[in-house]
Enzyme design. Structure first.
Site, PDB file in Angstrom:
ATOM      1  N   THR A 164       0.815  -1.214   0.000  1.00  0.00           N
ATOM      2  CA  THR A 164       0.000   0.000   0.000  1.00  0.00           C
ATOM      3  C   THR A 164       0.851   1.268   0.000  1.00  0.00           C
ATOM      4  O   THR A 164       1.985   1.263   0.503  1.00  0.00           O
ATOM      5  CB  THR A 164      -0.904   0.000   1.249  1.00  0.00           C
ATOM      6  OG1 THR A 164      -1.561   1.249   1.362  1.00  0.00           O
ATOM      7  CG2 THR A 164      -0.112  -0.245   2.530  1.00  0.00           C
ATOM      8  N   ASP A 165       0.267   2.351  -0.496  1.00  0.00           N
ATOM      9  CA  ASP A 165       0.955   3.654  -0.422  1.00  0.00           C
ATOM     10  C   ASP A 165       1.025   4.177   1.014  1.00  0.00           C
ATOM     11  O   ASP A 165       1.804   5.088   1.307  1.00  0.00           O
ATOM     12  CB  ASP A 165       0.275   4.684  -1.332  1.00  0.00           C
ATOM     13  CG  ASP A 165      -1.192   4.937  -1.015  1.00  0.00           C
ATOM     14  OD1 ASP A 165      -1.722   4.332  -0.057  1.00  0.00           O
ATOM     15  OD2 ASP A 165      -1.820   5.737  -1.742  1.00  0.00           O
ATOM     16  N   GLU A 166       0.215   3.593   1.922  1.00  0.00           N
ATOM     17  CA  GLU A 166       0.192   4.106   3.300  1.00  0.00           C
ATOM     18  C   GLU A 166       1.522   3.906   4.012  1.00  0.00           C
ATOM     19  O   GLU A 166       1.773   4.543   5.035  1.00  0.00           O
ATOM     20  CB  GLU A 166      -0.930   3.442   4.099  1.00  0.00           C
ATOM     21  CG  GLU A 166      -2.286   3.718   3.507  1.00  0.00           C
ATOM     22  CD  GLU A 166      -3.437   3.506   4.483  1.00  0.00           C
ATOM     23  OE1 GLU A 166      -3.190   3.403   5.694  1.00  0.00           O
ATOM     24  OE2 GLU A 166      -4.576   3.452   4.013  1.00  0.00           O
ATOM     25  N   TYR A 188      -2.078  -0.561  10.902  1.00  0.00           N
ATOM     26  CA  TYR A 188      -2.209  -1.227   9.597  1.00  0.00           C
ATOM     27  C   TYR A 188      -0.990  -0.942   8.719  1.00  0.00           C
ATOM     28  O   TYR A 188      -0.329  -1.873   8.215  1.00  0.00           O
ATOM     29  CB  TYR A 188      -3.495  -0.778   8.884  1.00  0.00           C
ATOM     30  CG  TYR A 188      -3.491  -1.085   7.402  1.00  0.00           C
ATOM     31  CD1 TYR A 188      -3.583  -2.405   6.949  1.00  0.00           C
ATOM     32  CD2 TYR A 188      -3.353  -0.072   6.444  1.00  0.00           C
ATOM     33  CE1 TYR A 188      -3.551  -2.695   5.582  1.00  0.00           C
ATOM     34  CE2 TYR A 188      -3.327  -0.354   5.090  1.00  0.00           C
ATOM     35  CZ  TYR A 188      -3.420  -1.666   4.662  1.00  0.00           C
ATOM     36  OH  TYR A 188      -3.379  -1.951   3.318  1.00  0.00           O
ATOM     37  N   LYS A 243       2.007  -3.414   7.256  1.00  0.00           N
ATOM     38  CA  LYS A 243       2.307  -3.594   5.830  1.00  0.00           C
ATOM     39  C   LYS A 243       3.775  -3.231   5.556  1.00  0.00           C
ATOM     40  O   LYS A 243       4.460  -3.889   4.774  1.00  0.00           O
ATOM     41  CB  LYS A 243       1.375  -2.733   4.961  1.00  0.00           C
ATOM     42  CG  LYS A 243      -0.079  -3.160   4.973  1.00  0.00           C
ATOM     43  CD  LYS A 243      -0.331  -4.547   4.399  1.00  0.00           C
ATOM     44  CE  LYS A 243      -0.102  -4.630   2.910  1.00  0.00           C
ATOM     45  NZ  LYS A 243      -0.514  -5.983   2.385  1.00  0.00           N
TER      46      LYS A 243
HETATM   47  P1  NAD Z   1      -9.791  -7.394   1.906  1.00  0.00           P
HETATM   48  O1  NAD Z   1      -9.827  -7.101   3.367  1.00  0.00           O
HETATM   49  O2  NAD Z   1     -11.000  -7.114   1.086  1.00  0.00           O
HETATM   50  O3  NAD Z   1      -9.432  -8.943   1.678  1.00  0.00           O
HETATM   51  C1  NAD Z   1      -8.440  -9.603   2.406  1.00  0.00           C
HETATM   52  C2  NAD Z   1      -8.604 -11.091   2.145  1.00  0.00           C
HETATM   53  O4  NAD Z   1      -7.583 -11.779   2.865  1.00  0.00           O
HETATM   54  C3  NAD Z   1      -9.942 -11.666   2.617  1.00  0.00           C
HETATM   55  O5  NAD Z   1     -10.473 -12.513   1.631  1.00  0.00           O
HETATM   56  C4  NAD Z   1      -9.583 -12.432   3.862  1.00  0.00           C
HETATM   57  O6  NAD Z   1     -10.447 -13.536   4.107  1.00  0.00           O
HETATM   58  C5  NAD Z   1      -8.171 -12.880   3.536  1.00  0.00           C
HETATM   59  N1  NAD Z   1      -7.379 -13.164   4.736  1.00  0.00           N
HETATM   60  C6  NAD Z   1      -7.226 -12.369   5.818  1.00  0.00           C
HETATM   61  N2  NAD Z   1      -6.455 -12.976   6.736  1.00  0.00           N
HETATM   62  C7  NAD Z   1      -6.083 -14.168   6.195  1.00  0.00           C
HETATM   63  C8  NAD Z   1      -5.265 -15.237   6.639  1.00  0.00           C
HETATM   64  N3  NAD Z   1      -4.650 -15.198   7.828  1.00  0.00           N
HETATM   65  N4  NAD Z   1      -5.088 -16.307   5.832  1.00  0.00           N
HETATM   66  C9  NAD Z   1      -5.707 -16.347   4.616  1.00  0.00           C
HETATM   67  N5  NAD Z   1      -6.501 -15.369   4.156  1.00  0.00           N
HETATM   68  C10 NAD Z   1      -6.679 -14.289   4.932  1.00  0.00           C
HETATM   69  O7  NAD Z   1      -8.525  -6.641   1.366  1.00  0.00           O
HETATM   70  P2  NAD Z   1      -8.325  -5.881  -0.027  1.00  0.00           P
HETATM   71  O8  NAD Z   1      -8.871  -4.508   0.099  1.00  0.00           O
HETATM   72  O9  NAD Z   1      -8.759  -6.761  -1.130  1.00  0.00           O
HETATM   73  O10 NAD Z   1      -6.724  -5.744  -0.031  1.00  0.00           O
HETATM   74  C11 NAD Z   1      -5.917  -6.781  -0.571  1.00  0.00           C
HETATM   75  C12 NAD Z   1      -4.463  -6.410  -0.388  1.00  0.00           C
HETATM   76  O11 NAD Z   1      -4.203  -5.178  -1.027  1.00  0.00           O
HETATM   77  C13 NAD Z   1      -4.053  -6.225   1.069  1.00  0.00           C
HETATM   78  O12 NAD Z   1      -2.774  -6.754   1.230  1.00  0.00           O
HETATM   79  C14 NAD Z   1      -4.050  -4.725   1.253  1.00  0.00           C
HETATM   80  O13 NAD Z   1      -3.125  -4.346   2.255  1.00  0.00           O
HETATM   81  C15 NAD Z   1      -3.628  -4.258  -0.113  1.00  0.00           C
HETATM   82  N6  NAD Z   1      -4.094  -2.918  -0.502  1.00  0.00           N
HETATM   83  C16 NAD Z   1      -5.428  -2.638  -0.488  1.00  0.00           C
HETATM   84  C17 NAD Z   1      -5.862  -1.383  -0.932  1.00  0.00           C
HETATM   85  C18 NAD Z   1      -7.318  -1.007  -0.975  1.00  0.00           C
HETATM   86  O14 NAD Z   1      -7.631   0.124  -1.314  1.00  0.00           O
HETATM   87  N7  NAD Z   1      -8.251  -1.908  -0.659  1.00  0.00           N
HETATM   88  C19 NAD Z   1      -4.920  -0.449  -1.363  1.00  0.00           C
HETATM   89  C20 NAD Z   1      -3.566  -0.775  -1.292  1.00  0.00           C
HETATM   90  C21 NAD Z   1      -3.157  -2.032  -0.902  1.00  0.00           C
HETATM   91  O1  DAU Z   2      -4.195   3.965   0.427  1.00  0.00           O
HETATM   92  C1  DAU Z   2      -4.387   2.593   0.347  1.00  0.00           C
HETATM   93  C2  DAU Z   2      -5.267   2.126   1.486  1.00  0.00           C
HETATM   94  O2  DAU Z   2      -6.585   2.559   1.196  1.00  0.00           O
HETATM   95  C3  DAU Z   2      -5.233   0.613   1.678  1.00  0.00           C
HETATM   96  O3  DAU Z   2      -3.946   0.202   2.019  1.00  0.00           O
HETATM   97  C4  DAU Z   2      -6.237   0.174   2.746  1.00  0.00           C
HETATM   98  O4  DAU Z   2      -6.275  -1.246   2.818  1.00  0.00           O
HETATM   99  C5  DAU Z   2      -7.601   0.691   2.352  1.00  0.00           C
HETATM  100  O5  DAU Z   2      -8.551   0.372   3.364  1.00  0.00           O
HETATM  101  C6  DAU Z   2      -7.556   2.199   2.139  1.00  0.00           C
HETATM  102  O6  DAU Z   2      -7.300   2.881   3.397  1.00  0.00           O
HETATM  103  P1  DAU Z   2      -8.054   4.226   3.782  1.00  0.00           P
HETATM  104  O7  DAU Z   2      -8.007   4.395   5.241  1.00  0.00           O
HETATM  105  O8  DAU Z   2      -7.575   5.362   2.953  1.00  0.00           O
HETATM  106  O9  DAU Z   2      -9.543   3.835   3.257  1.00  0.00           O
HETATM  107  P2  DAU Z   2     -10.982   4.079   3.901  1.00  0.00           P
HETATM  108  O10 DAU Z   2     -11.988   3.684   2.861  1.00  0.00           O
HETATM  109  O11 DAU Z   2     -11.109   3.477   5.253  1.00  0.00           O
HETATM  110  O12 DAU Z   2     -11.036   5.656   4.077  1.00  0.00           O
HETATM  111  C7  DAU Z   2     -10.837   6.525   2.967  1.00  0.00           C
HETATM  112  C8  DAU Z   2     -10.864   7.941   3.495  1.00  0.00           C
HETATM  113  O13 DAU Z   2     -12.204   8.244   3.920  1.00  0.00           O
HETATM  114  C9  DAU Z   2      -9.989   8.168   4.697  1.00  0.00           C
HETATM  115  O14 DAU Z   2      -9.458   9.482   4.636  1.00  0.00           O
HETATM  116  C10 DAU Z   2     -10.937   8.066   5.884  1.00  0.00           C
HETATM  117  C11 DAU Z   2     -12.229   8.583   5.306  1.00  0.00           C
HETATM  118  N1  DAU Z   2     -13.479   7.991   5.855  1.00  0.00           N
HETATM  119  C12 DAU Z   2     -13.587   6.636   5.865  1.00  0.00           C
HETATM  120  C13 DAU Z   2     -14.733   6.034   6.353  1.00  0.00           C
HETATM  121  C14 DAU Z   2     -14.859   4.524   6.407  1.00  0.00           C
HETATM  122  C15 DAU Z   2     -14.507   8.813   6.268  1.00  0.00           C
HETATM  123  O15 DAU Z   2     -14.417  10.054   6.233  1.00  0.00           O
HETATM  124  N2  DAU Z   2     -15.650   8.219   6.741  1.00  0.00           N
HETATM  125  C16 DAU Z   2     -15.795   6.856   6.819  1.00  0.00           C
HETATM  126  O16 DAU Z   2     -16.861   6.382   7.282  1.00  0.00           O
END
Ligand code: NAD
Ligand code: DAU
Length: 365
Positions: free
Chosen positions: A133-135, A159, A163
């Site tokens: 992630t970019d975080e 989180y 990562k």
């Molecule tokens: P998600 O939470 O939707 O899915 C995670 C999946 O991992 C689920 O299917 C869960 O059952 C599985 N999982 C969790 N713990 C496990 C374990 N111990 N063993 C096996 N499976 C397990 O997540 P996502 O949003 O699809 O993100 C996927 C990846 O991308 C993550 O590594 C996350 O850090 C990264 N990422 C997500 C975002 C985003 O915006 N969603 C952005 C940047 C990076």
């Molecule tokens: O940047 C990549 C990341 O993006 C991933 O690594 C994470 O897995 C993914 O969950 C996401 O993280 P964020 O914290 O940015 O996503 P989230 O959807 O939780 O929140 C997006 C923005 O919106 C953040 O600034 C918090 C804000 N927010 C979120 C929720 C859930 C609100 O203002 N209200 C809300 O109810």
């Protein structure tokens, strides 16, 4: 031809990747390893459930012996590692699961890959791709340049710290043992199968029910939105052309303040209700069903502790070296995502109440 293990393939991005891979790599076997936590759901794989190339294994990435067995017995040569705890708010309330899955789980996967690929030499060429992630880069001020692959790590939440730790382990396994790894750090994904705890799907489901739309703090935090289909193509580019040991940033080039994003989503909803009279019958509690503005539901609430102000991605390295380009504009992506949630009400209702999971466990196990 690759033989791929997708960890976390029943989650949001993992499932979209499986759909994409099966559509573009017919006849190549895909094994999904997923523990089916609250975030993982077989409903996410429903569109490809009957595909012969797909094998689903319910299991934990921390189970090194299981991962070794899958790699060995199915002669898998590629890992795309998505499995993680992914929600920042949950990491603030309970960090332990994030350390266990994201750090220990990634290390268990690396150990298995090292044993089977480097010691037993089951396949001639291998790749361990780690999705990050970019975080990990921390938070930007308004005029800072976007994160590049050379930006120092400065994670701010449990989180992002977990990562970052996992990224360092992946890097170390490349440098120390010669494991052929790649890492991608991407920005906020959105699109189909996004669990309704994250900003965009939460706002869609809430506005359809006439529930408040909670905006943390002043709503001026910025995220760089990446349509999940662009992310999946980006990972495909890295698998095909990325160099082992390298890191690639993947972004959408679509920065938006949260408040602005939610207001745009509200306008999309208002337009959809105005264009389709049936929606008022399906969602009678939505303000738009009464001709009122969805944005009337917006409420400013207490800020997230340690809330990162701005993320933005410089993905010029992936563009230059891999030919990656984000194709989906935020305006198009938000419209299509809203339409997807309208067309797939069964999906979000079933993942929120667990009914699909119960149904499939009764019928198929
Ligand atoms: P998600 O939470 O939707 O899915 C995670 C999946 O991992 C689920 O299917 C869960 O059952 C599985 N999982 C969790 N713990 C496990 C374990 N111990 N063993 C096996 N499976 C397990 O997540 P996502 O949003 O699809 O993100 C996927 C990846 O991308 C993550 O590594 C996350 O850090 C990264 N990422 C997500 C975002 C985003 O915006 N969603 C952005 C940047 C990076
Ligand atoms: O940047 C990549 C990341 O993006 C991933 O690594 C994470 O897995 C993914 O969950 C996401 O993280 P964020 O914290 O940015 O996503 P989230 O959807 O939780 O929140 C997006 C923005 O919106 C953040 O600034 C918090 C804000 N927010 C979120 C929720 C859930 C609100 O203002 N209200 C809300 O109810």
């Amino acid at each position: 031809m690759a033989r791929v293990l997708v960890s976390g393939g029943a989650g949001f991005i993992g499932a979209n990747f499986v759909h994409h891979w099966l559509a573009t790599h017919a006849d190549e076997p895909v094994v999904v390893l997923d523990a089916l936590t609250y975030a993982g759901n077989l409903a996410n794989l429903e569109p490809v459930r009957e595909r012969a190339e797909l094998c689903f294994v319910r299991g934990d990435i921390r189970d090194t012996a299981l991962v070794e067995r899958l790699l060995r017995e199915q002669r898998l040569d590629t890992i795309v590692h998505f499995a993680a705890e992914s929600h920042v708010d949950r990491s603030i309330h309970g960090p332990d699961a994030f350390i266990e899955t994201n750090v220990q789980g990634t290390h268990a996967m690396l150990k298995a890959a090292r044993t089977v690929w480097l010691e037993e030499r089951t396949v001639p060429v291998h790749r361990f791709h780690h999705v990050s992630t970019d975080e990990v880069y921390g938070s930007l001020d308004p005029h800072d340049p976007p994160f590049s692959e050379r930006t120092p790590y400065a994670p701010n939440s449990p989180y992002s710290a977990s990562k970052a730790a996992s990224d360092h382990l992946v890097r170390a396994y490349h440098h120390t043992y010669g494991l052929a790894t790649t890492i991608s750090n991407c920005s906020n994904n959105y699109g189909p199968f996004h669990f309704p705890e994250k900003l965009i799907p939460l706002m869609i489901v809430n506005l359809l029910h006439g529930r408040e739309l909670p905006i943390y703090g002043d709503g001026r935090n910025v995220r760089d939105w990446l349509h999940v289909s662009d992310h999946c193509r980006g990972i495909e580019c890295i698998l095909e052309r990325g160099r082992p040991g390298e890191v690639y940033n993947i972004g959408g080039g679509a920065e938006s303040e949260n408040l602005q994003l939610v207001e745009t989503l509200c306008a999309v909803a208002d337009g959809a209700f105005a264009a389709d009279a049936h929606l008022a019958g399906r969602f009678p509690d939505a303000p738009a069903a009464r001709g009122e503005k969805s944005a009337s539901l917006i409420r400013f609430v207490k800020d997230r502790p340690g809330h990162d102000r701005r993320y933005a991605i410089d993905c010029s390295k992936a563009e230059r070296e891999l030919g990656y380009r984000a194709e989906v504009t935020l305006a198009r992506g938000l419209g299509e995502t809203f339409a997807w949630y309208l067309a797939n009400e069964w999906w979000w209702r079933s993942v929120m109440d667990g009914s699909y999971q119960r149904w499939i466990e009764t019928h198929y196990r």
